[in-house]
Design a protein around this motif. Structure first.
Motif, PDB file in Angstrom:
ATOM      1  N   LEU A  18     -47.747 -43.970   1.488  1.00  0.00           N
ATOM      2  CA  LEU A  18     -48.743 -44.575   0.627  1.00  0.00           C
ATOM      3  C   LEU A  18     -49.462 -45.693   1.339  1.00  0.00           C
ATOM      4  CD1 LEU A  18     -46.827 -46.928  -1.762  1.00  0.00           C
ATOM      5  CD2 LEU A  18     -45.755 -45.656   0.058  1.00  0.00           C
ATOM      6  N   GLN A  42     -53.498 -36.495  -1.715  1.00  0.00           N
ATOM      7  CA  GLN A  42     -53.722 -37.592  -2.647  1.00  0.00           C
ATOM      8  C   GLN A  42     -53.850 -37.116  -4.091  1.00  0.00           C
ATOM      9  OE1 GLN A  42     -56.495 -40.578  -1.507  1.00  0.00           O
ATOM     10  NE2 GLN A  42     -56.205 -40.221   0.670  1.00  0.00           N
ATOM     11  N   PHE A  54     -52.148 -44.417  -2.171  1.00  0.00           N
ATOM     12  CA  PHE A  54     -53.225 -45.197  -2.748  1.00  0.00           C
ATOM     13  C   PHE A  54     -54.122 -45.632  -1.598  1.00  0.00           C
ATOM     14  CE2 PHE A  54     -52.078 -45.293  -7.053  1.00  0.00           C
ATOM     15  CZ  PHE A  54     -50.717 -45.525  -7.195  1.00  0.00           C
ATOM     16  N   ASP A  55     -55.397 -45.358  -1.723  1.00  0.00           N
ATOM     17  CA  ASP A  55     -56.325 -45.621  -0.624  1.00  0.00           C
ATOM     18  C   ASP A  55     -56.882 -47.037  -0.750  1.00  0.00           C
ATOM     19  OD1 ASP A  55     -58.109 -45.588   1.415  1.00  0.00           O
ATOM     20  OD2 ASP A  55     -59.176 -43.792   0.792  1.00  0.00           O
ATOM     21  N   TYR A 263     -44.422 -51.737  -5.252  1.00  0.00           N
ATOM     22  CA  TYR A 263     -45.601 -52.337  -4.634  1.00  0.00           C
ATOM     23  C   TYR A 263     -45.559 -53.841  -4.848  1.00  0.00           C
ATOM     24  CZ  TYR A 263     -47.191 -47.518  -4.986  1.00  0.00           C
ATOM     25  OH  TYR A 263     -47.277 -46.158  -4.891  1.00  0.00           O
ATOM     26  N   VAL A 319     -50.170 -50.765 -12.223  1.00  0.00           N
ATOM     27  CA  VAL A 319     -50.650 -49.392 -12.079  1.00  0.00           C
ATOM     28  C   VAL A 319     -51.280 -48.960 -13.394  1.00  0.00           C
ATOM     29  CG1 VAL A 319     -50.008 -46.982 -11.684  1.00  0.00           C
ATOM     30  CG2 VAL A 319     -48.959 -48.791 -10.312  1.00  0.00           C
ATOM     31  N   ALA A 326     -53.957 -45.412 -10.576  1.00  0.00           N
ATOM     32  CA  ALA A 326     -54.661 -46.328  -9.678  1.00  0.00           C
ATOM     33  C   ALA A 326     -53.850 -47.608  -9.575  1.00  0.00           C
ATOM     34  CB  ALA A 326     -56.066 -46.625 -10.185  1.00  0.00           C
ATOM     35  N   LEU A 327     -53.700 -48.097  -8.372  1.00  0.00           N
ATOM     36  CA  LEU A 327     -53.054 -49.381  -8.140  1.00  0.00           C
ATOM     37  C   LEU A 327     -54.125 -50.455  -8.315  1.00  0.00           C
ATOM     38  CD1 LEU A 327     -50.386 -50.751  -7.229  1.00  0.00           C
ATOM     39  CD2 LEU A 327     -51.251 -50.610  -4.878  1.00  0.00           C
ATOM     40  N   PHE A 346     -57.443 -49.094  -6.747  1.00  0.00           N
ATOM     41  CA  PHE A 346     -57.337 -48.220  -5.578  1.00  0.00           C
ATOM     42  C   PHE A 346     -56.754 -46.899  -6.048  1.00  0.00           C
ATOM     43  CE2 PHE A 346     -56.536 -52.661  -4.485  1.00  0.00           C
ATOM     44  CZ  PHE A 346     -57.586 -52.915  -3.609  1.00  0.00           C
ATOM     45  N   ALA A 347     -57.540 -45.864  -5.947  1.00  0.00           N
ATOM     46  CA  ALA A 347     -57.161 -44.571  -6.525  1.00  0.00           C
ATOM     47  C   ALA A 347     -56.030 -43.923  -5.755  1.00  0.00           C
ATOM     48  CB  ALA A 347     -58.379 -43.645  -6.563  1.00  0.00           C
ATOM     49  N   GLY A 348     -55.257 -43.104  -6.469  1.00  0.00           N
ATOM     50  CA  GLY A 348     -54.189 -42.339  -5.854  1.00  0.00           C
ATOM     51  C   GLY A 348     -54.641 -40.935  -5.541  1.00  0.00           C
TER      52      GLY A 348
END
Length: 348
Positions: A18, A42, A54-55, A263, A319, A326-327, A346-348
Motif C-alpha cells: 500500500l 488497486q 492507496f495512491d 495507517y 478511512v 479512501a484514506l 487518497f483512493a484505493g
C-alpha cells in the motif's frame, strides 16, 4: 515506497502492499536487504483480504478550508458513511463557559482537563450539530459507529490531569448541543491496557474491529480487538503491534485501521522560512503503514498535496468506505481569528 521483506521461498501476494506513489514496480534496498515494492491491483478489497494500495500521489480535495463549531484547530476526524456526515474533534479555546461552569476557563485549563468539542458536518462542510466532551482527552483519533437512529462516538476518556490525554476508551452517544462529562455515571470506560497512557481509539466498521493506540513507557503500540468482545469487556486482542515506523521527534496526528494494515499520520505545521519546517520545503507530513499480521513496515510516503495551505498542520486520519475506500486526512489551516479544516482523500 512500500516495503516487503524478501522471502524467495514464498510467493508474494499482489494485494499486500500500500501507500503507492505512482509507477508499477520498483526495487529498493533497506538495511542492506533487497526488497521489492509492488504497486498493483488497486481494486476494492474483498472481505478478509488486505486493503490494497492507496495512491498518495493522487489526492482529491474532499473539503476546502471549513470552520468548525469552535475557533480552535481540528484534532481528529471520522465518517458516518450511512448518512454522509463528517465528525471532528477539536480542543475548546480559552474564554468559553460551558453549562455548569461558574466562569470561563483558559485554553491551558481546557487542554489539561481534556475538554473537547465535537462538530458534525455535511460532506459539503455545512455545520449541522455539535456537542462538548469534558474531561475526555486530547482527541488524536475518533471512531464513529452508526447505531439505529443515533451515532455512537468512540473517544479516549478519563483524561490524565498531568497531560490532558486519555487513559481509557469510551463509547458515548452524540447528542446535539449537550455537555457530557467523562465522570458521568452513564459513561462506561474501557481500560483494556492497564498502565498504558495516551490511549485513543479508531474503528474499522467493515471488519467490526477496534484499534487502540497507546503508549507503554516510551514505546508506542497498537492493539486490535473484535468490537463485540471489546464492548463485552473481553479484552483479548487479535493483534498487537509495536510502532516501528514513526521516527524520532515526529508527532502522531492520527491513525486508522483498514484491511490488513494500520495507517498513521505524522507531521508538524509550517514554520517561518527561517524555521525547521518552512513552506518552501513542502512540509514534513508523512503517511505510513504497518502490516497487521507481521508488524513490519508496509509503506511510508511524504504527503505533498496542497503545499500552499496556510499553516498546514496534519490533523486527523480516517478511512471513508463509500463510494469506495479512501484514506482521508485533515489539515488544520489558519484563517482570520480561527483555525479551519481541509480534508483530502487518497483512493484505493
Amino acid at each position: 515506497m512500500p516495503i516487503i521483506e524478501a522471502k524467495p521461498a514464498k510467493p508474494v501476494s499482489r494485494r499486500t502492499l500500500l501507500l503507492a506513489g505512482g509507477g508499477s514496480a520498483a526495487a529498493l534496498v533497506t538495511g542492506g536487504v533487497a526488497a521489492t515494492a509492488l504497486i498493483t491491483d488497486q481494486s476494492p478489497p474483498k472481505a478478509g483480504s488486505p486493503a490494497g494500495v492507496f495512491d498518495i500521489a493522487a489526492a482529491s480535495r474532499l473539503l476546502s478550508p471549513t470552520p468548525l463549531h469552535e475557533v480552535s484547530g481540528p484534532q481528529a476526524l471520522a465518517f458516518d458513511d450511512t448518512r454522509g456526515h463528517l465528525y471532528t474533534l477539536q480542543g475548546i479555546p480559552g474564554g468559553v463557559r460551558l453549562a455548569g461552569e461558574s466562569r470561563p476557563r483558559s485554553s491551558s485549563q481546557r487542554r489539561l482537563h481534556g475538554d473537547m468539542c465535537v462538530s458534525r458536518l455535511s460532506r459539503s462542510g455545512e455545520l449541522l450539530a455539535h456537542m462538548y466532551l469534558r474531561g475526555f482527552g486530547h482527541g488524536i483519533s475518533l471512531g464513529i459507529e452508526p447505531s439505529g437512529a443515533q451515532v455512537e462516538l468512540w473517544v479516549e476518556s478519563r483524561a490524565d490531569p498531568r497531560t490532558g490525554y486519555g487513559r481509557s476508551v469510551a463509547r458515548v452517544p452524540f447528542r446535539d448541543r449537550t455537555v457530557l462529562d467523562s465522570s458521568a455515571p452513564s459513561v462506561r470506560h474501557h481500560s483494556p491496557l492497564p498502565g498504558s497512557h495516551t490511549v485513543h481509539p479508531a474503528l474499522d466498521l467493515s471488519g467490526r474491529r477496534v484499534l487502540v493506540s497507546h503508549w507503554t513507557g516510551r514505546q508506542h503500540r497498537y492493539a486490535v480487538y473484535p468490537m463485540d468482545d471489546f464492548l463485552a469487556g473481553r479484552y483479548r486482542p487479535s493483534h498487537t503491534v509495536l510502532d516501528t515506523v514513526r521516527r524520532k521527534g515526529e508527532p502522531l496526528q492520527g491513525c486508522a485501521l483498514h484491511g490488513d494494515f494500520i495507517y498513521q499520520l505524522t507531521g508538524n505545521p509550517y514554520t517561518d522560512e527561517d524555521g525547521d519546517n518552512p513552506p518552501s520545503a513542502g512540509g514534513n507530513t508523512y503517511l505510513s503503514a504497518i502490516a497487521l499480521r507481521t508488524g513490519k513496515p508496509a509503506g511510508r510516503r511524504r504527503v505533498t498535496v496542497a503545499p500552499t495551505l496556510p499553516f498546514r498542520e496534519p490533523e486527523g486520519l480516517a478511512v471513508r468506505l463509500t463510494p469506495r475506500p479512501a484514506l482521508c486526512m485533515g489539515f488544520s489551516t489558519k484563517a482570520r481569528g480561527r483555525r479551519e479544516l481541509s480534508v483530502y482523500g487518497f483512493a484505493g
